[in-house]
Motif scaffolding. Structure first.
Motif, mmCIF file in Angstrom:
data_model
loop_
_atom_site.group_PDB
_atom_site.id
_atom_site.type_symbol
_atom_site.label_atom_id
_atom_site.label_comp_id
_atom_site.label_asym_id
_atom_site.label_seq_id
_atom_site.Cartn_x
_atom_site.Cartn_y
_atom_site.Cartn_z
ATOM 1 N N LEU A 17 0.821 -1.195 0.000
ATOM 2 C CA LEU A 17 0.000 0.000 0.000
ATOM 3 C C LEU A 17 0.863 1.257 0.000
ATOM 4 C CD1 LEU A 17 -2.795 1.302 0.157
ATOM 5 C CD2 LEU A 17 -2.664 1.059 2.654
ATOM 6 N N GLY A 18 1.935 1.238 0.763
ATOM 7 C CA GLY A 18 2.833 2.381 0.831
ATOM 8 C C GLY A 18 3.382 2.772 -0.529
ATOM 9 N N ASN A 22 2.861 6.424 -2.024
ATOM 10 C CA ASN A 22 4.042 7.196 -2.406
ATOM 11 C C ASN A 22 4.002 7.588 -3.881
ATOM 12 O OD1 ASN A 22 6.671 8.343 -1.848
ATOM 13 N ND2 ASN A 22 7.505 6.645 -3.031
ATOM 14 N N ASP A 23 3.640 6.660 -4.728
ATOM 15 C CA ASP A 23 3.591 6.929 -6.166
ATOM 16 C C ASP A 23 2.541 7.999 -6.481
ATOM 17 O OD1 ASP A 23 4.749 6.107 -8.752
ATOM 18 O OD2 ASP A 23 2.677 5.569 -9.218
ATOM 19 N N THR A 24 1.396 7.911 -5.821
ATOM 20 C CA THR A 24 0.345 8.908 -6.021
ATOM 21 C C THR A 24 0.813 10.280 -5.558
ATOM 22 O OG1 THR A 24 -1.357 7.221 -5.749
ATOM 23 C CG2 THR A 24 -2.045 9.516 -5.441
ATOM 24 N N GLY A 25 1.438 10.336 -4.404
ATOM 25 C CA GLY A 25 1.952 11.601 -3.886
ATOM 26 C C GLY A 25 2.988 12.215 -4.812
ATOM 27 N N MET A 28 1.247 13.651 -7.857
ATOM 28 C CA MET A 28 0.529 14.894 -7.557
ATOM 29 C C MET A 28 1.513 16.058 -7.426
ATOM 30 S SD MET A 28 -2.634 13.775 -5.093
ATOM 31 C CE MET A 28 -3.429 15.366 -5.208
ATOM 32 N N VAL A 29 2.633 15.836 -6.734
ATOM 33 C CA VAL A 29 3.644 16.882 -6.561
ATOM 34 C C VAL A 29 4.251 17.272 -7.909
ATOM 35 C CG1 VAL A 29 5.973 17.282 -5.631
ATOM 36 C CG2 VAL A 29 4.177 16.357 -4.154
ATOM 37 N N ARG A 30 4.566 16.285 -8.731
ATOM 38 C CA ARG A 30 5.160 16.546 -10.049
ATOM 39 C C ARG A 30 4.205 17.362 -10.912
ATOM 40 N NH1 ARG A 30 3.879 14.056 -14.326
ATOM 41 N NH2 ARG A 30 3.134 12.213 -13.251
ATOM 42 N N ALA A 127 -6.840 15.710 -10.199
ATOM 43 C CA ALA A 127 -6.431 14.462 -9.552
ATOM 44 C C ALA A 127 -7.621 13.653 -9.049
ATOM 45 C CB ALA A 127 -5.474 14.755 -8.396
ATOM 46 N N ILE A 128 -8.670 14.321 -8.600
ATOM 47 C CA ILE A 128 -9.811 13.602 -8.007
ATOM 48 C C ILE A 128 -10.970 13.425 -8.986
ATOM 49 C CG2 ILE A 128 -9.197 14.242 -5.646
ATOM 50 C CD1 ILE A 128 -11.376 16.414 -5.784
#
Length: 151
Positions: A17-18, A22-25, A28-30, A127-128
């Protein structure tokens, strides 16, 4: 590219899950940083996470910003140095503690606050997309539980 499909091919990480969080975060930041750049603002995502706390309450100490952003002192110092170079913040001496600095937004930064917030909102909406309000609330609730479990 469908990253989820890529994860499922690697059985060692497909269940982590992590890794998905992490990949989603990171994505989103990129995307946020790319959107700032496209709009002509030289603000990095790291700088944004500091600025957002200053938009909320101007005049925070460096230590407060460390605590709020979960960054160590050298990282916050580097981010603040860069924000100061671009004239988005100023640092002043703390009146009660000469070792401490208080960070304030400059007029230049206050002028771009609204456009930056709008770009961040647009990025989040992208994103949502496709998620209901209930799904978003449930996602936030679950991520809050995960975060609290790890503190």
């Amino acid at each position: 590219m469908n990253r989820q499909a890529d994860f499922s091919k690697n059985k060692k990480i497909a269940h982590l899950l992590g890794h998905y969080i992490n990949d989603t975060g990171r994505n989103m930041v990129r995307t946020l940083q790319q959107n700032f750049r496209k709009a002509g603002y030289g603000v990095t995502a790291e700088q944004w996470f500091v600025l957002v706390w200053l938009f909320d309450k101007d005049g925070r100490t460096q230590q407060e910003l460390c605590d709020l952003t979960y960054k160590d002192k050298p990282s916050i110092t580097r981010i603040l140095n860069n924000l100061e170079k671009t004239k988005l913040i100023i640092r002043t001496e703390h009146p009660a503690d000469g070792r401490s600095k208080i960070i304030y937004l400059t007029e230049k930064c206050k002028e771009i606050e609204r456009p930056l917030l709008e770009i961040a909102d647009q990025t989040q909406l992208a994103a949502i997309k496709g998620l209901s309000k209930m799904e978003i609330a449930e996602c936030k609730r679950m991520l809050g539980i995960i975060t609290n479990n790890l503190l």
